[in-house]
Design a protein around this motif. Structure first.
Motif, PDB file in Angstrom:
ATOM      1  N   GLU B 152      36.613  22.592  65.085  1.00 55.44           N
ATOM      2  CA  GLU B 152      36.381  22.942  66.490  1.00 55.44           C
ATOM      3  C   GLU B 152      35.917  24.387  66.660  1.00 55.44           C
ATOM      4  O   GLU B 152      35.150  24.706  67.558  1.00 55.44           O
ATOM      5  CB  GLU B 152      37.662  22.702  67.296  1.00 55.44           C
ATOM      6  N   SER B 153      36.432  25.309  65.781  1.00 63.43           N
ATOM      7  CA  SER B 153      36.009  26.712  65.921  1.00 63.43           C
ATOM      8  C   SER B 153      34.700  26.990  65.197  1.00 63.43           C
ATOM      9  O   SER B 153      34.001  27.939  65.520  1.00 63.43           O
ATOM     10  CB  SER B 153      37.074  27.646  65.341  1.00 63.43           C
ATOM     11  N   GLY B 154      34.345  26.122  64.237  1.00 59.97           N
ATOM     12  CA  GLY B 154      33.136  26.354  63.455  1.00 59.97           C
ATOM     13  C   GLY B 154      33.278  27.512  62.499  1.00 59.97           C
ATOM     14  O   GLY B 154      32.316  28.182  62.161  1.00 59.97           O
ATOM     15  N   PHE B 155      34.536  27.757  62.050  1.00 57.98           N
ATOM     16  CA  PHE B 155      34.799  28.927  61.200  1.00 57.98           C
ATOM     17  C   PHE B 155      33.973  28.884  59.923  1.00 57.98           C
ATOM     18  O   PHE B 155      33.407  29.886  59.500  1.00 57.98           O
ATOM     19  CB  PHE B 155      36.301  28.966  60.870  1.00 57.98           C
ATOM     20  N   ASN B 156      33.882  27.700  59.299  1.00 61.26           N
ATOM     21  CA  ASN B 156      33.143  27.605  58.050  1.00 61.26           C
ATOM     22  C   ASN B 156      31.685  27.227  58.263  1.00 61.26           C
ATOM     23  O   ASN B 156      30.878  27.317  57.342  1.00 61.26           O
ATOM     24  CB  ASN B 156      33.805  26.580  57.131  1.00 61.26           C
ATOM     25  N   ARG B 157      31.348  26.777  59.495  1.00 60.94           N
ATOM     26  CA  ARG B 157      29.973  26.376  59.763  1.00 60.94           C
ATOM     27  C   ARG B 157      29.164  27.606  60.194  1.00 60.94           C
ATOM     28  O   ARG B 157      28.091  27.862  59.694  1.00 60.94           O
ATOM     29  CB  ARG B 157      29.972  25.312  60.877  1.00 60.94           C
ATOM     30  N   ARG B 158      29.734  28.422  61.095  1.00 60.73           N
ATOM     31  CA  ARG B 158      29.021  29.628  61.550  1.00 60.73           C
ATOM     32  C   ARG B 158      29.391  30.783  60.605  1.00 60.73           C
ATOM     33  O   ARG B 158      30.252  31.603  60.906  1.00 60.73           O
ATOM     34  CB  ARG B 158      29.428  29.959  62.982  1.00 60.73           C
ATOM     35  N   VAL B 159      28.736  30.816  59.472  1.00 56.81           N
ATOM     36  CA  VAL B 159      29.085  31.756  58.402  1.00 56.81           C
ATOM     37  C   VAL B 159      28.889  33.201  58.851  1.00 56.81           C
ATOM     38  O   VAL B 159      29.657  34.102  58.502  1.00 56.81           O
ATOM     39  CB  VAL B 159      28.233  31.469  57.139  1.00 56.81           C
ATOM     40  N   LEU B 160      27.864  33.405  59.702  1.00 57.16           N
ATOM     41  CA  LEU B 160      27.565  34.767  60.145  1.00 57.16           C
ATOM     42  C   LEU B 160      28.745  35.349  60.931  1.00 57.16           C
ATOM     43  O   LEU B 160      29.162  36.481  60.711  1.00 57.16           O
ATOM     44  CB  LEU B 160      26.300  34.733  61.024  1.00 57.16           C
ATOM     45  N   ILE B 161      29.295  34.537  61.833  1.00 51.44           N
ATOM     46  CA  ILE B 161      30.446  35.003  62.628  1.00 51.44           C
ATOM     47  C   ILE B 161      31.634  35.291  61.716  1.00 51.44           C
ATOM     48  O   ILE B 161      32.288  36.327  61.811  1.00 51.44           O
ATOM     49  CB  ILE B 161      30.834  33.944  63.673  1.00 51.44           C
ATOM     50  N   ARG B 162      31.874  34.339  60.772  1.00 51.62           N
ATOM     51  CA  ARG B 162      33.036  34.507  59.901  1.00 51.62           C
ATOM     52  C   ARG B 162      32.919  35.794  59.089  1.00 51.62           C
ATOM     53  O   ARG B 162      33.850  36.615  59.045  1.00 51.62           O
ATOM     54  CB  ARG B 162      33.138  33.316  58.947  1.00 51.62           C
ATOM     55  N   ASN B 163      31.758  36.015  58.492  1.00 54.45           N
ATOM     56  CA  ASN B 163      31.591  37.213  57.661  1.00 54.45           C
ATOM     57  C   ASN B 163      31.660  38.478  58.514  1.00 54.45           C
ATOM     58  O   ASN B 163      32.187  39.510  58.077  1.00 54.45           O
ATOM     59  CB  ASN B 163      30.268  37.164  56.906  1.00 54.45           C
ATOM     60  N   GLY B 164      31.139  38.378  59.737  1.00 58.53           N
ATOM     61  CA  GLY B 164      31.223  39.544  60.639  1.00 58.53           C
ATOM     62  C   GLY B 164      32.662  39.903  60.923  1.00 58.53           C
ATOM     63  O   GLY B 164      33.051  41.079  60.907  1.00 58.53           O
ATOM     64  N   MET B 165      33.488  38.865  61.147  1.00 62.06           N
ATOM     65  CA  MET B 165      34.896  39.127  61.443  1.00 62.06           C
ATOM     66  C   MET B 165      35.590  39.784  60.237  1.00 62.06           C
ATOM     67  O   MET B 165      36.330  40.759  60.383  1.00 62.06           O
ATOM     68  CB  MET B 165      35.590  37.827  61.800  1.00 62.06           C
ATOM     69  N   ILE B 166      35.330  39.244  59.058  1.00 64.50           N
ATOM     70  CA  ILE B 166      35.957  39.808  57.857  1.00 64.50           C
ATOM     71  C   ILE B 166      35.538  41.266  57.676  1.00 64.50           C
ATOM     72  O   ILE B 166      36.370  42.156  57.393  1.00 64.50           O
ATOM     73  CB  ILE B 166      35.587  38.970  56.614  1.00 64.50           C
ATOM     74  N   ALA B 167      34.229  41.543  57.907  1.00 65.11           N
ATOM     75  CA  ALA B 167      33.740  42.915  57.752  1.00 65.11           C
ATOM     76  C   ALA B 167      34.406  43.845  58.761  1.00 65.11           C
ATOM     77  O   ALA B 167      34.774  44.987  58.444  1.00 65.11           O
ATOM     78  CB  ALA B 167      32.228  42.953  57.907  1.00 65.11           C
ATOM     79  N   ALA B 168      34.589  43.342  60.011  1.00 64.02           N
ATOM     80  CA  ALA B 168      35.216  44.183  61.041  1.00 64.02           C
ATOM     81  C   ALA B 168      36.639  44.559  60.639  1.00 64.02           C
ATOM     82  O   ALA B 168      37.061  45.713  60.771  1.00 64.02           O
ATOM     83  CB  ALA B 168      35.220  43.450  62.378  1.00 64.02           C
ATOM     84  N   PHE B 169      37.391  43.558  60.124  1.00 63.69           N
ATOM     85  CA  PHE B 169      38.762  43.870  59.707  1.00 63.69           C
ATOM     86  C   PHE B 169      38.775  44.830  58.521  1.00 63.69           C
ATOM     87  O   PHE B 169      39.639  45.701  58.411  1.00 63.69           O
ATOM     88  CB  PHE B 169      39.504  42.575  59.349  1.00 63.69           C
ATOM     89  N   ALA B 170      37.796  44.668  57.612  1.00 59.06           N
ATOM     90  CA  ALA B 170      37.747  45.538  56.431  1.00 59.06           C
ATOM     91  C   ALA B 170      37.457  46.979  56.834  1.00 59.06           C
ATOM     92  O   ALA B 170      37.950  47.932  56.206  1.00 59.06           O
ATOM     93  CB  ALA B 170      36.691  45.039  55.455  1.00 59.06           C
ATOM     94  N   ALA B 171      36.676  47.168  57.911  1.00 54.40           N
ATOM     95  CA  ALA B 171      36.298  48.530  58.305  1.00 54.40           C
ATOM     96  C   ALA B 171      37.423  49.241  59.056  1.00 54.40           C
ATOM     97  O   ALA B 171      37.454  50.476  59.130  1.00 54.40           O
ATOM     98  CB  ALA B 171      35.044  48.495  59.167  1.00 54.40           C
ATOM     99  N   LEU B 172      38.359  48.452  59.615  1.00 59.45           N
ATOM    100  CA  LEU B 172      39.398  49.049  60.475  1.00 59.45           C
ATOM    101  C   LEU B 172      40.227  50.174  59.824  1.00 59.45           C
ATOM    102  O   LEU B 172      40.487  51.190  60.468  1.00 59.45           O
ATOM    103  CB  LEU B 172      40.338  47.953  60.974  1.00 59.45           C
ATOM    104  N   PRO B 173      40.666  50.066  58.558  1.00 60.76           N
ATOM    105  CA  PRO B 173      41.532  51.127  58.017  1.00 60.76           C
ATOM    106  C   PRO B 173      40.809  52.436  57.735  1.00 60.76           C
ATOM    107  O   PRO B 173      41.463  53.459  57.555  1.00 60.76           O
ATOM    108  CB  PRO B 173      42.047  50.541  56.687  1.00 60.76           C
ATOM    109  N   PHE B 174      39.465  52.410  57.698  1.00 56.58           N
ATOM    110  CA  PHE B 174      38.762  53.612  57.250  1.00 56.58           C
ATOM    111  C   PHE B 174      38.965  54.835  58.152  1.00 56.58           C
ATOM    112  O   PHE B 174      39.091  55.954  57.645  1.00 56.58           O
ATOM    113  CB  PHE B 174      37.274  53.318  57.047  1.00 56.58           C
ATOM    114  N   PRO B 175      39.005  54.692  59.490  1.00 56.37           N
ATOM    115  CA  PRO B 175      39.250  55.905  60.309  1.00 56.37           C
ATOM    116  C   PRO B 175      40.527  56.628  59.909  1.00 56.37           C
ATOM    117  O   PRO B 175      40.597  57.856  59.961  1.00 56.37           O
ATOM    118  CB  PRO B 175      39.351  55.343  61.725  1.00 56.37           C
ATOM    119  N   ALA B 176      41.554  55.867  59.463  1.00 57.12           N
ATOM    120  CA  ALA B 176      42.818  56.501  59.078  1.00 57.12           C
ATOM    121  C   ALA B 176      42.604  57.474  57.926  1.00 57.12           C
ATOM    122  O   ALA B 176      43.210  58.561  57.886  1.00 57.12           O
ATOM    123  CB  ALA B 176      43.832  55.435  58.687  1.00 57.12           C
TER     124      ALA B 176
END
Lengths: 272, 357
Positions: B152-176
């Motif tokens: 229903e969410s298309g998590f594995n179908r919309r790969v671009l969204i999924r990878n974007g989300m993972i990248a966003a979480f990965a970038a979060l700790p860097f400002p610290a």
């Protein structure tokens, strides 16, 4: 602490009076307390109370005799010192009043440092010797009572004490260890005059804090702070000698953890 | 494996053995025989009614002790009030309220335990360990929920969204990481900051804490001055600078000093200045013995011989304390000839090893 207090179940032993097994213990304890209290009362006299004219020739002559009889063996007849003791040229009356007034001198035996002992000389004899030593060569004098009024700024004095004194004497003035058996003594029961004289003369391994380093006003501040600290001692309860985290940690390790272990054993033991 | 072995367990006398899965626990065929429970032993309170009554009285008495403690604490609050500017009153207040509360709490606890141990019903029971995994139906249902959510969410179908989300979480700790950089020195590398202090040519030696300059004639033999550089009290980062620049000033008989050739003009008539920061782990070394000329560090008992340029004579410190070269200015005040010639304080990675070579 509370855990231990509650363990004392008070035995209900009324109307047994002096036949109680605790009576003899109480009697001995009372006797000891009275003796000790009286001793403390008689020995806690201020050093600069006796009225001695420090400049009169008679005082100096008297001091010279006392010096020759009691001090000259080590310090030399003309104060120049010997292998057994340092020269006293320029040490001044303050050094004599401190060393003799606290019982450190005359020295009883060789050791890492001279220790506080019951005094050998009374105030009069001490001041006579001080007058003699000061008459040979000038040095720091005995502080006037106006210098010891305890009206200084305790806040400033405490800061100066932390910077200049606390590393050896401990922040609470409880004293501390130095190298090879030497130690910085406890200051909590030292008289204001003796603290002042020690700063001025630098007895034994203590450095000198002359009036250019710590001004007379600042010395008063320091003494005021020390005395104020003693008056308000122990806000947090038992001080355990004010020795700091090591003594307190040891106490908790033994008695605090001991109580915890005792309770744990009781909790898990099956009732009989 | 474990499931196969569980079939071999021999039931012990009067003891129920389940053949359910033991989960992840490994059960062995040669496991120790279960000895069962020890025989039940009756307590004195089970057999003797007098003892039971006595235990009951003790429990009740303890609860009353707790009530007395609570009342005592309340009374102590009024009987020993905290008076302004009287620290002795704080002590009395703390002690008596503390004693009251301690009895109030402790008596409740002791009463509850004594009650449970002596009077509550005493029998041994067994809580059988539950299997860790769920039933096949529950497992299948969980898998189904995940599949539905993925569809229903298309998590594995919309790969671009999924990878974007993972990248966003990965970038979060860097400002610290960049914020943590602010803990270091503002200018230059930490190594540069450690290597220099406030001292430079002509800086006056002043008394700690007042900041009054010191004349050479003020420093009598046997004296110790605790010294800070002139202007430290006005510095923006006062504590950081003091942590590096603190100096101990002493005066010895010039004849007692063993001065090496390259330090010939670093002292002034026997007045010497050494860093107060221990070369071991940076405690302030200021326990100076006037007669032995030894400096003692209170933290780990390193000793430095001041007559031999603060050489280490005992303890864990590995280097002498750095010496501050001093002289006097035209008005007779003590001034620094330069900064320390080596970094003060403990070792750090980038510290060169050849300062005293």
């Amino acid at each position: 602490m509370a855990a231990m207090n509650s363990d004392d179940t008070k035995p209900r032993r009324r109307k047994r009076g002096r036949r109680s097994p605790l009576a003899s213990v109480a009697l001995v304890l009372t006797g000891l307390l009275i003796t000790g209290g009286a001793y403390a009362l008689f020995t806690a006299t201020s050093p600069a109370n006796a009225s001695v004219d420090m400049t009169s020739a008679q005082t100096i002559e008297q001091g010279k005799k006392l010096f020759a009889a009691n001090c000259a063996t080590c310090h030399g007849l003309n104060l120049s010192g010997s292998d057994a003791g340092p020269s006293l040229i320029g040490v001044g009356a303050a050094a004599v009043d401190f060393q003799v007034g606290t019982g450190r001198m005359p020295l009883a035996q060789d050791g890492p440092q001279a220790e506080v002992k019951p005094r050998v000389f009374d105030d009069e004899a001490t001041l006579q010797m001080a007058a003699y030593v000061a008459s040979i060569s000038p040095g720091p004098g005995i502080p006037a009572s106006s210098d010891l009024a305890l009206t200084g700024d305790a806040t400033k004095g405490a800061e100066l004490f932390r910077i200049n004194c606390a590393m050896c004497h401990n922040v609470a003035g409880a004293g501390g260890a130095l190298t090879e058996g030497k130690y910085a003594p406890n200051l909590q029961n030292t008289s204001a005059a003796h603290i002042y004289e020690a700063m001025l003369t630098g007895p034994q391994n203590m450095p000198v804090f002359n009036d250019d380093n710590i001004t007379p006003q600042e010395k008063q501040d320091i003494i005021t702070a020390l005395k104020a600290q003693n008056k308000d001692a122990g806000v947090g309860g038992f001080q355990l000698g004010s020795l700091g985290p090591v003594a307190e940690g040891l106490f908790l390790w033994i008695f605090g953890l001991g109580a915890v272990i005792a309770f744990t054993v009781w909790l898990t033991a099956k009732s009989n | 494996m474990a499931n196969d072995d569980s079939q071999d367990i021999v039931p012990s006398d009067g003891h129920v053995t389940t053949t359910r899965s033991p989960g992840t626990a490994v059960e062995r065929a040669d496991a120790l025989h279960n000895p069962g429970l020890p025989p039940h032993r009756l307590r004195v309170t089970d057999t003797d009614p007098k003892k039971a009554t006595r235990a009951e009285r003790i429990v009740v008495a303890l609860f009353y002790v707790s009530i007395v403690g609570s009342i005592f604490a309340m009374a102590a609050y009024f009987a020993f009030p905290i008076k302004p500017n009287d620290l002795g009153s704080v002590r009395l207040n703390n002690v008596f309220i503390g004693i009251g509360l301690a009895f109030a709490l402790l008596a409740v606890g002791v009463a509850a335990v004594h009650w449970a141990k002596t009077l509550m019903v005493d029998h041994e029971g067994i809580d059988v360990r539950h299997p860790v995994s769920g039933t096949p139906a529950v497992q299948a249902r969980a898998v189904e929920i995940f599949r539905t959510a993925d569809r229903e969410s298309g998590f594995n179908r919309r790969v671009l969204i999924r990878n974007g989300m993972i990248a966003a979480f990965a970038a979060l700790p860097f400002p610290a990481i960049f914020l943590f950089r602010d803990l270091g020195p503002a200018v230059g590398t930490p190594a540069e900051a450690y290597s220099h202090t406030m001292w430079k040519q002509g800086t006056r030696l002043t008394k700690d804490p007042t900041g009054d300059p010191i004349r050479a004639s003020d420093v009598t033999i046997g004296s110790v001055f605790h010294v800070i550089p002139e202007g430290l009290n006005d510095a923006e980062d006062k504590l950081e600078e003091k942590g590096k620049a603190a100096v101990l000033l002493m005066r010895l008989e010039p004849g007692d000093l063993h001065v090496s050739a390259d330090r010939a003009d670093w002292n002034y008539n026997g007045i010497i200045a050494y860093s107060k920061i221990c070369t071991h782990v940076g405690c302030p070394v200021a326990l100076y013995e006037q007669q032995t000329h030894h400096l003692l560090c209170p933290c780990h008992q390193s000793q430095f011989d001041i007559t031999r340029e603060a050489a280490v004579i005992f303890g864990p410190a590995v280097r002498p304390l750095p010496q501050l070269p001093i002289t006097v200015d035209s008005e007779g005040y003590l001034v620094a000839r330069s900064d320390f010639h080596e970094p003060v304080g403990p070792s750090f990675w980038e510290r060169r090893g050849d300062y005293n070579a």
